[in-house]
Design a protein around this motif. Structure first.
Motif, PDB file in Angstrom:
ATOM      1  N   GLU A  29       5.349  34.162  42.412  1.00  0.00           N
ATOM      2  CA  GLU A  29       5.757  35.388  43.078  1.00  0.00           C
ATOM      3  C   GLU A  29       5.405  36.599  42.225  1.00  0.00           C
ATOM      4  N   VAL A  30       5.262  37.750  42.866  1.00  0.00           N
ATOM      5  CA  VAL A  30       5.141  39.037  42.176  1.00  0.00           C
ATOM      6  C   VAL A  30       6.451  39.770  42.420  1.00  0.00           C
ATOM      7  N   TRP A  31       7.096  40.195  41.328  1.00  0.00           N
ATOM      8  CA  TRP A  31       8.362  40.925  41.431  1.00  0.00           C
ATOM      9  C   TRP A  31       8.161  42.367  41.013  1.00  0.00           C
ATOM     10  N   ASN A  36       6.794  48.176  35.983  1.00  0.00           N
ATOM     11  CA  ASN A  36       5.605  47.357  36.186  1.00  0.00           C
ATOM     12  C   ASN A  36       5.843  46.329  37.278  1.00  0.00           C
ATOM     13  N   TYR A  37       4.849  45.484  37.468  1.00  0.00           N
ATOM     14  CA  TYR A  37       4.980  44.312  38.327  1.00  0.00           C
ATOM     15  C   TYR A  37       4.933  43.092  37.431  1.00  0.00           C
ATOM     16  N   ARG A  38       5.690  42.073  37.789  1.00  0.00           N
ATOM     17  CA  ARG A  38       5.696  40.853  36.990  1.00  0.00           C
ATOM     18  C   ARG A  38       5.320  39.677  37.877  1.00  0.00           C
ATOM     19  N   LEU A  39       4.316  38.942  37.436  1.00  0.00           N
ATOM     20  CA  LEU A  39       3.883  37.722  38.104  1.00  0.00           C
ATOM     21  C   LEU A  39       4.671  36.583  37.472  1.00  0.00           C
ATOM     22  N   ILE A  40       5.440  35.872  38.277  1.00  0.00           N
ATOM     23  CA  ILE A  40       6.287  34.810  37.730  1.00  0.00           C
ATOM     24  C   ILE A  40       5.941  33.472  38.363  1.00  0.00           C
ATOM     25  N   VAL A  41       6.281  32.418  37.631  1.00  0.00           N
ATOM     26  CA  VAL A  41       6.192  31.066  38.172  1.00  0.00           C
ATOM     27  C   VAL A  41       7.531  30.389  37.885  1.00  0.00           C
ATOM     28  N   HIS A  52       7.737  31.149  33.528  1.00  0.00           N
ATOM     29  CA  HIS A  52       6.846  32.085  32.839  1.00  0.00           C
ATOM     30  C   HIS A  52       6.815  33.405  33.597  1.00  0.00           C
ATOM     31  N   GLY A  53       6.616  34.496  32.861  1.00  0.00           N
ATOM     32  CA  GLY A  53       6.479  35.814  33.466  1.00  0.00           C
ATOM     33  C   GLY A  53       5.392  36.613  32.766  1.00  0.00           C
ATOM     34  N   TYR A  54       4.558  37.285  33.542  1.00  0.00           N
ATOM     35  CA  TYR A  54       3.432  38.053  33.011  1.00  0.00           C
ATOM     36  C   TYR A  54       3.460  39.462  33.598  1.00  0.00           C
ATOM     37  N   CYS A  55       3.403  40.473  32.728  1.00  0.00           N
ATOM     38  CA  CYS A  55       3.487  41.871  33.145  1.00  0.00           C
ATOM     39  C   CYS A  55       2.117  42.437  33.493  1.00  0.00           C
ATOM     40  N   TYR A  56       2.109  43.245  34.544  1.00  0.00           N
ATOM     41  CA  TYR A  56       0.961  44.061  34.948  1.00  0.00           C
ATOM     42  C   TYR A  56       1.470  45.490  34.922  1.00  0.00           C
ATOM     43  N   PHE A  57       1.091  46.259  33.885  1.00  0.00           N
ATOM     44  CA  PHE A  57       1.647  47.578  33.638  1.00  0.00           C
ATOM     45  C   PHE A  57       1.333  48.556  34.758  1.00  0.00           C
ATOM     46  N   GLY A  58       2.306  49.389  35.068  1.00  0.00           N
ATOM     47  CA  GLY A  58       2.147  50.419  36.087  1.00  0.00           C
ATOM     48  C   GLY A  58       2.831  50.020  37.377  1.00  0.00           C
ATOM     49  N   ARG A  59       3.134  51.027  38.210  1.00  0.00           N
ATOM     50  CA  ARG A  59       3.779  50.773  39.499  1.00  0.00           C
ATOM     51  C   ARG A  59       2.898  51.181  40.675  1.00  0.00           C
ATOM     52  N   PHE A  85      -3.491  39.830  32.928  1.00  0.00           N
ATOM     53  CA  PHE A  85      -2.163  40.362  32.627  1.00  0.00           C
ATOM     54  C   PHE A  85      -2.176  41.222  31.380  1.00  0.00           C
ATOM     55  N   ASP A  86      -1.199  42.137  31.270  1.00  0.00           N
ATOM     56  CA  ASP A  86      -1.106  43.018  30.115  1.00  0.00           C
ATOM     57  C   ASP A  86      -0.231  42.448  28.994  1.00  0.00           C
TER      58      ASP A  86
END
Length: 90
Positions: A29-31, A36-41, A52-59, A85-86
């Protein structure tokens, strides 16, 4: 040829973002987060814990598009990292 992501049935709106993949083993999912947005599994049978969680900076839309694209193409998310990911949050 253009692809309308709004017509992509793999992208399912949820309360805090979008569900991108769902299998018997995991959910991707993307939260939306504050900055930012976080891609999680997470595991399919545990809706609370996140593996796991991965940040994508910015909104902005660019950050969201990067996170969604990475989540849709991410294979074996319990053992690999997504593209672009950032920062790995956990």
């Amino acid at each position: 040829m253009t692809v309308d992501v709004l017509d992509d049935t793999r992208i399912v709106p949820i309360s805090n973002g979008y569900r991108l993949q769902e299998t018997d083993t995991y959910v991707v999912e993307v939260w939306h987060y504050l900055f930012n947005y976080r891609l999680i599994v997470r595991l399919s049978d545990d809706p609370v814990s996140v593996e796991h969680g991965y940040c994508y900076f910015g909104r902005g839309l660019e950050s969201l598009a990067q996170a969604v694209a990475a989540g849709l193409e991410w294979t074996n998310p319990l053992h690999t990292h997504p593209h672009g990911f950032d920062k790995q949050a956990f």
